[in-house]
Design a protein around this motif. Structure first.
Motif, PDB file in Angstrom:
ATOM      1  N   ILE A   1     -24.783  32.879   1.272  1.00 26.57           N
ATOM      2  CA  ILE A   1     -24.868  31.703   2.212  1.00 26.57           C
ATOM      3  C   ILE A   1     -23.694  31.400   2.906  1.00 26.57           C
ATOM      4  O   ILE A   1     -23.272  31.255   4.142  1.00 26.57           O
ATOM      5  CB  ILE A   1     -25.671  30.518   1.958  1.00 26.57           C
ATOM      6  CG1 ILE A   1     -27.175  31.208   1.564  1.00 26.57           C
ATOM      7  CG2 ILE A   1     -25.715  29.356   2.848  1.00 26.57           C
ATOM      8  CD1 ILE A   1     -28.000  29.959   0.969  1.00 26.57           C
ATOM      9  N   SER A   2     -22.490  31.017   2.067  1.00 25.83           N
ATOM     10  CA  SER A   2     -21.282  30.769   2.541  1.00 25.83           C
ATOM     11  C   SER A   2     -20.511  31.620   3.334  1.00 25.83           C
ATOM     12  O   SER A   2     -19.852  31.627   4.301  1.00 25.83           O
ATOM     13  CB  SER A   2     -20.395  30.402   1.282  1.00 25.83           C
ATOM     14  OG  SER A   2     -19.042  29.712   1.659  1.00 25.83           O
ATOM     15  N   GLY A   3     -21.066  33.245   3.012  1.00 22.28           N
ATOM     16  CA  GLY A   3     -20.081  34.141   3.658  1.00 22.28           C
ATOM     17  C   GLY A   3     -20.692  34.408   5.069  1.00 22.28           C
ATOM     18  O   GLY A   3     -20.271  35.042   5.710  1.00 22.28           O
ATOM     19  N   ARG A   4     -21.863  33.735   5.260  1.00 19.84           N
ATOM     20  CA  ARG A   4     -22.703  33.962   6.520  1.00 19.84           C
ATOM     21  C   ARG A   4     -22.096  32.889   7.630  1.00 19.84           C
ATOM     22  O   ARG A   4     -22.623  32.618   8.577  1.00 19.84           O
ATOM     23  CB  ARG A   4     -24.020  33.783   6.425  1.00 19.84           C
ATOM     24  CG  ARG A   4     -24.708  35.071   5.801  1.00 19.84           C
ATOM     25  CD  ARG A   4     -26.225  35.033   5.473  1.00 19.84           C
ATOM     26  NE  ARG A   4     -26.968  35.033   6.680  1.00 19.84           N
ATOM     27  CZ  ARG A   4     -27.571  35.866   7.205  1.00 19.84           C
ATOM     28  NH1 ARG A   4     -27.437  37.128   6.772  1.00 19.84           N
ATOM     29  NH2 ARG A   4     -28.195  35.676   8.399  1.00 19.84           N
TER      30      ARG A   4
ATOM     31  N   LEU B   1     -33.186  31.692   3.796  1.00 17.16           N
ATOM     32  CA  LEU B   1     -32.465  30.651   3.604  1.00 17.16           C
ATOM     33  C   LEU B   1     -31.582  30.295   4.786  1.00 17.16           C
ATOM     34  O   LEU B   1     -31.577  29.235   5.103  1.00 17.16           O
ATOM     35  CB  LEU B   1     -31.727  30.546   2.286  1.00 17.16           C
ATOM     36  CG  LEU B   1     -32.603  30.418   0.981  1.00 17.16           C
ATOM     37  CD1 LEU B   1     -31.930  30.681  -0.128  1.00 17.16           C
ATOM     38  CD2 LEU B   1     -33.460  29.026   0.951  1.00 17.16           C
ATOM     39  N   SER B   2     -30.933  31.275   5.248  1.00 14.77           N
ATOM     40  CA  SER B   2     -29.833  31.225   6.225  1.00 14.77           C
ATOM     41  C   SER B   2     -30.376  30.865   7.530  1.00 14.77           C
ATOM     42  O   SER B   2     -30.299  30.120   8.385  1.00 14.77           O
ATOM     43  CB  SER B   2     -29.266  32.461   6.478  1.00 14.77           C
ATOM     44  OG  SER B   2     -28.467  32.567   5.268  1.00 14.77           O
ATOM     45  N   THR B   3     -31.805  31.426   7.812  1.00 15.57           N
ATOM     46  CA  THR B   3     -32.454  31.186   9.218  1.00 15.57           C
ATOM     47  C   THR B   3     -32.920  29.727   9.113  1.00 15.57           C
ATOM     48  O   THR B   3     -33.028  29.263  10.073  1.00 15.57           O
ATOM     49  CB  THR B   3     -33.642  32.355   9.360  1.00 15.57           C
ATOM     50  OG1 THR B   3     -34.452  32.390   8.294  1.00 15.57           O
ATOM     51  CG2 THR B   3     -32.950  33.680   9.536  1.00 15.57           C
ATOM     52  N   LEU B   4     -33.325  29.434   7.882  1.00 17.43           N
ATOM     53  CA  LEU B   4     -34.214  27.991   8.046  1.00 17.43           C
ATOM     54  C   LEU B   4     -32.939  26.964   8.156  1.00 17.43           C
ATOM     55  O   LEU B   4     -33.039  26.002   9.030  1.00 17.43           O
ATOM     56  CB  LEU B   4     -34.761  27.767   6.543  1.00 17.43           C
ATOM     57  CG  LEU B   4     -36.104  28.668   6.321  1.00 17.43           C
ATOM     58  CD1 LEU B   4     -36.713  28.212   4.875  1.00 17.43           C
ATOM     59  CD2 LEU B   4     -37.197  28.195   7.301  1.00 17.43           C
TER      60      LEU B   4
ATOM     61  N   GLU C   1     -25.392  22.112   1.707  1.00 22.55           N
ATOM     62  CA  GLU C   1     -26.632  21.600   2.156  1.00 22.55           C
ATOM     63  C   GLU C   1     -27.833  21.907   1.574  1.00 22.55           C
ATOM     64  O   GLU C   1     -28.792  21.258   2.065  1.00 22.55           O
ATOM     65  CB  GLU C   1     -26.460  22.066   3.847  1.00 22.55           C
ATOM     66  CG  GLU C   1     -25.484  21.343   4.797  1.00 22.55           C
ATOM     67  CD  GLU C   1     -25.929  21.599   6.201  1.00 22.55           C
ATOM     68  OE1 GLU C   1     -26.843  21.242   6.731  1.00 22.55           O
ATOM     69  OE2 GLU C   1     -25.078  22.173   6.740  1.00 22.55           O
ATOM     70  N   ILE C   2     -27.760  22.974   0.760  1.00 27.87           N
ATOM     71  CA  ILE C   2     -28.975  23.343  -0.071  1.00 27.87           C
ATOM     72  C   ILE C   2     -28.903  22.881  -1.274  1.00 27.87           C
ATOM     73  O   ILE C   2     -27.844  23.234  -1.995  1.00 27.87           O
ATOM     74  CB  ILE C   2     -29.266  24.830   0.040  1.00 27.87           C
ATOM     75  CG1 ILE C   2     -29.471  25.160   1.818  1.00 27.87           C
ATOM     76  CG2 ILE C   2     -30.270  25.186  -0.808  1.00 27.87           C
ATOM     77  CD1 ILE C   2     -29.240  27.029   1.597  1.00 27.87           C
TER      78      ILE C   2
END
Length: 267
Positions: A17-20, A251-254, A26-27
């Motif tokens: 997620i950090s890589g994106r 998770l990223s899109t949310l 935040e999660i």
């Protein structure tokens, strides 16, 4: 499986997620480990059954003894004060409360990741909250009432094994109507199963409710050279790349939807 069953998965998800380019902090995460509730009784039962009998496939037998023994006790004690059904739901509720505290005591979007029997327990728990059962005990906030449920990921789900008696089994409402519009558009229920896993099943064919609620039944291949072709792969979902990848995307899109600017309609 131990109480840190999801540790490596969480760390991998955080890194990706950090890589994106998103803020992984935040999660918040919180596991629910229910196995100890029956482990002592299951162990003694296994000892009694195997002591004087030469039983093959010991690991598989132990798993089935644990899985179906738990579900039998769970459903038989539904509605009974102090029964396993109530105990497991109390454990889930404690985890939900603690997760909400980690999120700053706010009603943030909730994502549930449930494996095997956990998908049965979580489905029942969400159903009860949506039906308003036990509202005084379990429903103090929208987060606790599952009104912010924005994502479901079921891994090797055993839900179909308990729907045989129902021609068109009822399903939880997903996504819930209480979500904001940006979250409703991105909310997904992903059901991942391996065709070699005799306990993991697709869910959409169960009936109209599941067909509407489950966005995708995704066939994956989990496990290593020793387990990928047999029922031993049932415990391998948590660390498999074919599982991690769609979870990262969801998770990223949310997370992106949470920060989406509000739309302004001109007149």
């Amino acid at each position: 499986m131990s109480d840190d069953f999801a540790h490596d998965t969480v760390q991998e998800l955080r890194e990706r997620i950090s890589g994106r380019g998103l803020n992984r902090d935040e999660i918040a995460w919180h596991g629910v480990y229910w196995a100890p509730l029956l482990s002592a009784r299951e162990h003694q039962l296994w000892v009694d059954l195997a002591a004087n009998n030469d039983l093959n496939w010991a690991k598989l037998r132990k798993f089935f003894l644990s899985a179906f023994g738990t579900v039998s006790a769970y459903h038989n004690q539904s509605g009974r004060p102090g029964g396993l059904y109530e105990t497991i739901h109390g454990l889930i509720h404690e985890a939900v409360q603690q997760l909400r505290v980690k999120l700053g005591d706010d009603d943030k979007p909730l994502v549930v990741v449930a494996h095997s029997l956990g998908s049965v327990f979580m489905s029942d728990y969400i159903w009860d909250r949506q039906m308003g059962y036990g509202r005084e005990r379990y429903g103090a906030t929208p987060f606790e009432r599952m009104e912010t449920l924005s994502g479901m990921v079921t891994l090797g789900s055993t839900i179909p094994l308990f729907c045989v008696a129902h021609e068109n089994p009822a399903c939880i409402e997903f996504p819930p109507p209480t979500l904001t519009e940006p979250l409703r558009k991105k909310a997904k229920w992903l059901n991942l199963y391996d065709s070699d896993d005799v306990l993991g099943w697709p869910l959409k064919p169960l009936g109209t409710g599941y067909a509407a609620a489950v966005n995708e039944d995704i066939e994956v291949s989990v496990g290593n050279i020793l387990t990928s072709w047999n029922p031993g792969n049932h415990a391998a979902y948590w660390s498999d790349e074919t599982v991690i990848k769609p979870m990262v995307y969801l998770l990223s899109t949310l997370l992106e939807a949470v920060h989406a600017p509000p739309k302004i309609t001109g007149v």
